[in-house]
Scaffold this motif. Sequence first.
Motif, PDB file in Angstrom:
ATOM      1  N   GLN A  11      40.221  51.564  46.285  1.00  0.00           N
ATOM      2  CA  GLN A  11      39.101  51.193  45.414  1.00  0.00           C
ATOM      3  C   GLN A  11      37.768  51.304  46.145  1.00  0.00           C
ATOM      4  O   GLN A  11      36.748  50.807  45.658  1.00  0.00           O
ATOM      5  CB  GLN A  11      39.285  49.756  44.884  1.00  0.00           C
ATOM      6  CG  GLN A  11      40.487  49.579  43.967  1.00  0.00           C
ATOM      7  CD  GLN A  11      40.328  50.300  42.625  1.00  0.00           C
ATOM      8  OE1 GLN A  11      39.252  50.803  42.298  1.00  0.00           O
ATOM      9  NE2 GLN A  11      41.417  50.360  41.865  1.00  0.00           N
ATOM     10  N   GLY A  12      37.772  51.927  47.299  1.00  0.00           N
ATOM     11  CA  GLY A  12      36.505  52.192  47.968  1.00  0.00           C
ATOM     12  C   GLY A  12      35.919  51.026  48.750  1.00  0.00           C
ATOM     13  O   GLY A  12      34.710  50.929  48.890  1.00  0.00           O
ATOM     14  N   HIS A  13      36.749  50.139  49.268  1.00  0.00           N
ATOM     15  CA  HIS A  13      36.230  49.039  50.096  1.00  0.00           C
ATOM     16  C   HIS A  13      35.631  49.567  51.407  1.00  0.00           C
ATOM     17  O   HIS A  13      34.824  48.895  52.026  1.00  0.00           O
ATOM     18  CB  HIS A  13      37.338  48.034  50.419  1.00  0.00           C
ATOM     19  CG  HIS A  13      37.817  47.236  49.243  1.00  0.00           C
ATOM     20  ND1 HIS A  13      37.465  45.932  49.037  1.00  0.00           N
ATOM     21  CD2 HIS A  13      38.630  47.570  48.205  1.00  0.00           C
ATOM     22  CE1 HIS A  13      38.038  45.472  47.932  1.00  0.00           C
ATOM     23  NE2 HIS A  13      38.768  46.456  47.399  1.00  0.00           N
ATOM     24  N   ALA A  14      36.115  50.735  51.850  1.00  0.00           N
ATOM     25  CA  ALA A  14      35.590  51.397  53.059  1.00  0.00           C
ATOM     26  C   ALA A  14      35.878  50.636  54.348  1.00  0.00           C
ATOM     27  O   ALA A  14      35.223  50.844  55.354  1.00  0.00           O
ATOM     28  CB  ALA A  14      34.090  51.679  52.942  1.00  0.00           C
ATOM     29  N   ARG A  15      36.866  49.771  54.324  1.00  0.00           N
ATOM     30  CA  ARG A  15      37.216  49.044  55.544  1.00  0.00           C
ATOM     31  C   ARG A  15      37.830  49.998  56.575  1.00  0.00           C
ATOM     32  O   ARG A  15      37.575  49.890  57.774  1.00  0.00           O
ATOM     33  CB  ARG A  15      38.203  47.919  55.218  1.00  0.00           C
ATOM     34  CG  ARG A  15      37.634  46.830  54.306  1.00  0.00           C
ATOM     35  CD  ARG A  15      36.656  45.944  55.022  1.00  0.00           C
ATOM     36  NE  ARG A  15      37.272  45.333  56.181  1.00  0.00           N
ATOM     37  CZ  ARG A  15      38.085  44.279  56.130  1.00  0.00           C
ATOM     38  NH1 ARG A  15      38.347  43.701  54.981  1.00  0.00           N
ATOM     39  NH2 ARG A  15      38.605  43.777  57.218  1.00  0.00           N
ATOM     40  N   PHE A  17      37.296  53.214  56.913  1.00  0.00           N
ATOM     41  CA  PHE A  17      36.239  54.073  57.452  1.00  0.00           C
ATOM     42  C   PHE A  17      35.439  53.332  58.517  1.00  0.00           C
ATOM     43  O   PHE A  17      35.082  53.905  59.550  1.00  0.00           O
ATOM     44  CB  PHE A  17      35.332  54.543  56.314  1.00  0.00           C
ATOM     45  CG  PHE A  17      34.169  55.366  56.765  1.00  0.00           C
ATOM     46  CD1 PHE A  17      34.343  56.681  57.163  1.00  0.00           C
ATOM     47  CD2 PHE A  17      32.899  54.819  56.799  1.00  0.00           C
ATOM     48  CE1 PHE A  17      33.263  57.438  57.589  1.00  0.00           C
ATOM     49  CE2 PHE A  17      31.815  55.568  57.224  1.00  0.00           C
ATOM     50  CZ  PHE A  17      31.998  56.882  57.620  1.00  0.00           C
ATOM     51  N   GLY A  30      32.967  56.268  47.461  1.00  0.00           N
ATOM     52  CA  GLY A  30      33.605  55.294  48.338  1.00  0.00           C
ATOM     53  C   GLY A  30      35.078  55.546  48.577  1.00  0.00           C
ATOM     54  O   GLY A  30      35.702  54.869  49.389  1.00  0.00           O
ATOM     55  N   LEU A  50      45.236  49.006  62.601  1.00  0.00           N
ATOM     56  CA  LEU A  50      44.228  48.061  62.105  1.00  0.00           C
ATOM     57  C   LEU A  50      43.789  48.421  60.685  1.00  0.00           C
ATOM     58  O   LEU A  50      43.596  47.550  59.840  1.00  0.00           O
ATOM     59  CB  LEU A  50      43.004  48.058  63.026  1.00  0.00           C
ATOM     60  CG  LEU A  50      43.080  47.191  64.270  1.00  0.00           C
ATOM     61  CD1 LEU A  50      41.765  47.284  65.037  1.00  0.00           C
ATOM     62  CD2 LEU A  50      43.361  45.729  63.894  1.00  0.00           C
ATOM     63  N   VAL A  52      45.531  49.936  58.413  1.00  0.00           N
ATOM     64  CA  VAL A  52      46.617  49.526  57.509  1.00  0.00           C
ATOM     65  C   VAL A  52      46.517  48.027  57.240  1.00  0.00           C
ATOM     66  O   VAL A  52      46.607  47.571  56.093  1.00  0.00           O
ATOM     67  CB  VAL A  52      47.994  49.873  58.111  1.00  0.00           C
ATOM     68  CG1 VAL A  52      49.120  49.262  57.290  1.00  0.00           C
ATOM     69  CG2 VAL A  52      48.175  51.385  58.208  1.00  0.00           C
ATOM     70  N   ALA A  53      46.274  47.245  58.291  1.00  0.00           N
ATOM     71  CA  ALA A  53      46.321  45.781  58.194  1.00  0.00           C
ATOM     72  C   ALA A  53      45.073  45.177  57.562  1.00  0.00           C
ATOM     73  O   ALA A  53      45.039  43.984  57.272  1.00  0.00           O
ATOM     74  CB  ALA A  53      46.522  45.173  59.578  1.00  0.00           C
ATOM     75  N   ASN A  54      44.040  45.967  57.351  1.00  0.00           N
ATOM     76  CA  ASN A  54      42.805  45.422  56.797  1.00  0.00           C
ATOM     77  C   ASN A  54      42.473  45.937  55.404  1.00  0.00           C
ATOM     78  O   ASN A  54      41.485  45.513  54.813  1.00  0.00           O
ATOM     79  CB  ASN A  54      41.628  45.696  57.740  1.00  0.00           C
ATOM     80  CG  ASN A  54      41.624  44.732  58.914  1.00  0.00           C
ATOM     81  OD1 ASN A  54      41.206  43.584  58.789  1.00  0.00           O
ATOM     82  ND2 ASN A  54      42.142  45.171  60.054  1.00  0.00           N
ATOM     83  N   CYS A  55      43.279  46.833  54.864  1.00  0.00           N
ATOM     84  CA  CYS A  55      42.966  47.359  53.531  1.00  0.00           C
ATOM     85  C   CYS A  55      43.278  46.294  52.473  1.00  0.00           C
ATOM     86  O   CYS A  55      44.428  45.887  52.324  1.00  0.00           O
ATOM     87  CB  CYS A  55      43.781  48.608  53.230  1.00  0.00           C
ATOM     88  SG  CYS A  55      43.457  49.195  51.547  1.00  0.00           S
ATOM     89  N   PRO A  56      42.267  45.852  51.731  1.00  0.00           N
ATOM     90  CA  PRO A  56      42.504  44.798  50.738  1.00  0.00           C
ATOM     91  C   PRO A  56      43.364  45.272  49.562  1.00  0.00           C
ATOM     92  O   PRO A  56      43.866  44.454  48.805  1.00  0.00           O
ATOM     93  CB  PRO A  56      41.095  44.438  50.244  1.00  0.00           C
ATOM     94  CG  PRO A  56      40.153  45.080  51.192  1.00  0.00           C
ATOM     95  CD  PRO A  56      40.866  46.243  51.802  1.00  0.00           C
ATOM     96  N   GLU A  57      43.500  46.574  49.407  1.00  0.00           N
ATOM     97  CA  GLU A  57      44.277  47.099  48.272  1.00  0.00           C
ATOM     98  C   GLU A  57      45.679  47.551  48.698  1.00  0.00           C
ATOM     99  O   GLU A  57      46.399  48.133  47.894  1.00  0.00           O
ATOM    100  CB  GLU A  57      43.527  48.262  47.611  1.00  0.00           C
ATOM    101  CG  GLU A  57      42.109  47.925  47.160  1.00  0.00           C
ATOM    102  CD  GLU A  57      42.057  46.980  45.959  1.00  0.00           C
ATOM    103  OE1 GLU A  57      43.103  46.759  45.315  1.00  0.00           O
ATOM    104  OE2 GLU A  57      40.950  46.468  45.674  1.00  0.00           O
ATOM    105  N   PHE A  58      46.045  47.346  49.931  1.00  0.00           N
ATOM    106  CA  PHE A  58      47.351  47.813  50.450  1.00  0.00           C
ATOM    107  C   PHE A  58      47.521  49.308  50.147  1.00  0.00           C
ATOM    108  O   PHE A  58      48.605  49.753  49.751  1.00  0.00           O
ATOM    109  CB  PHE A  58      48.510  47.005  49.838  1.00  0.00           C
ATOM    110  CG  PHE A  58      48.512  45.549  50.250  1.00  0.00           C
ATOM    111  CD1 PHE A  58      49.342  45.109  51.267  1.00  0.00           C
ATOM    112  CD2 PHE A  58      47.670  44.626  49.633  1.00  0.00           C
ATOM    113  CE1 PHE A  58      49.338  43.761  51.669  1.00  0.00           C
ATOM    114  CE2 PHE A  58      47.661  43.291  50.022  1.00  0.00           C
ATOM    115  CZ  PHE A  58      48.493  42.861  51.034  1.00  0.00           C
TER     116      PHE A  58
END
Lengths: 64, 393
Positions: A11-15, A17, A30, A50, A52-58
């Motif tokens: 969904q383009g959180h860009a974490r 990136f 995004g 990291l 993988v572990a920080n994506c809010p949308e899995f």
Amino acid sequence: MRIRIDPDRCQGHARCFAISPELFEVDEYGYSSLRVEGDVPPQLEEKARLAVANCPEFAIEELA
Amino acid sequence: MDWATDFDVLDPRYVGDPFPIWDELRRSCPVAHSSRRGSNWLPTRYEDVTAIAHDVAHFSSMEVAVIPFEGEEPEEPVLPYGLPPISSDPPLHTWTRRLLLPWFSHKKVATYEPLTRQLCRRLVAGLAPAGRADAAADYAQQIPVRVIAHILGVPAELSDTFTGWVRDVLEFADEPERRFAGMQALIRYFLSELERRKGEPGEDLLSVLLQTEVGGEPLDHALVLGTAALVLIAGVDTTWSAIGSSLWHLATHEGDRKRLLAEQELWPLAIEELLRAYSPVTMARIVQGDVTFAGCPMKAGDRVLMNFPAANRDPAVFEEADKVLLDREHNRHIAFGSGIHRCAGSNLARMELRVALEEWLAAVPDFSLEEGAEVTWAGGQVRGPRSLPVVFG
């Protein structure tokens, strides 16, 4: 190590990136895509985990 | 008060310190209900909040206000489309969101950074000689509105006036006349600017939307006005609250302040952790058709308060969830929401938060709460300090 992005989940959180612009790129909306084909370079494996572990949308998964 | 069956998000105890209330609800409830201001549900677990956010068929964004509007609806609403895309479902949501996203891409946001930095530097330099400041009113609340004003093409010389109108609307809800006057001034300003920019388009968001065609037709002016209003409403007190809460944390946690000053590489993780721990924003959804969720009999028209801040403190997802760990490495926080309504301005908000903290700490490396002065909080839809008196050194 290999990873993939599920474009239907992103969904383009860009974490990812923000964690590794070497591994990911984002378009002007995004949405993220992989910059590497095949195996993640060994020096970027920690960053890939990291992401993988920080994506809010899995949306990023490590392939077995 | 029984928080599980009769919660009130405007109760001063909830606004001031909601964290123990959420912890108790998460353990014992975990989806609370209240019949104040209509039938409202309040999930507190990460799993529940994200599930509802992704189920747009049952949980509509047609009304996202946490506190429902109680006045009389005008016969001809000023914004017939609402505030697209935030207050819309697909398909309107899908194409209006695509119009907006490129304005907040990371590349575009990088172009707003120099003016944000200059602004923060000027603000904090003005505060330094006094040796004390209200870090909320004099600093945090002065930043995002001026950046948004730039994006909307408001001329620099009007920036102070414009900032005043927006603060009147967002920060003085308990003074209805002041709030109404601010809102009228903003609507008048935008209506006249729409007319002017049709003839003399600039490169700002308003001008570009006016020249955008969808399916061969220009956008309806009411839709352009709604989108401009959204950018203004969504991009201002949300971000100033994140900045204010983070400054409150740094004023009360000397160790974290020193770490940020000493460890440059900590910043990216620290910004995400501050966003997680002090997530400012709660949004609403409207239940479509009767649905049972987590055992709760939700009725059509009920409001669900999307408690992103409580989800971000859920110990099932975050280790030591109630602690701020600036180097937290696993952090799937949803401060910017989850699913198709992910905050369109998240890149901008992050940049503003980082730059505001960098410039503050560069000028004021050492500060603490002023003894005897009261910190007050705003809450409901957006939680953050309204007044944050600090002394320097």
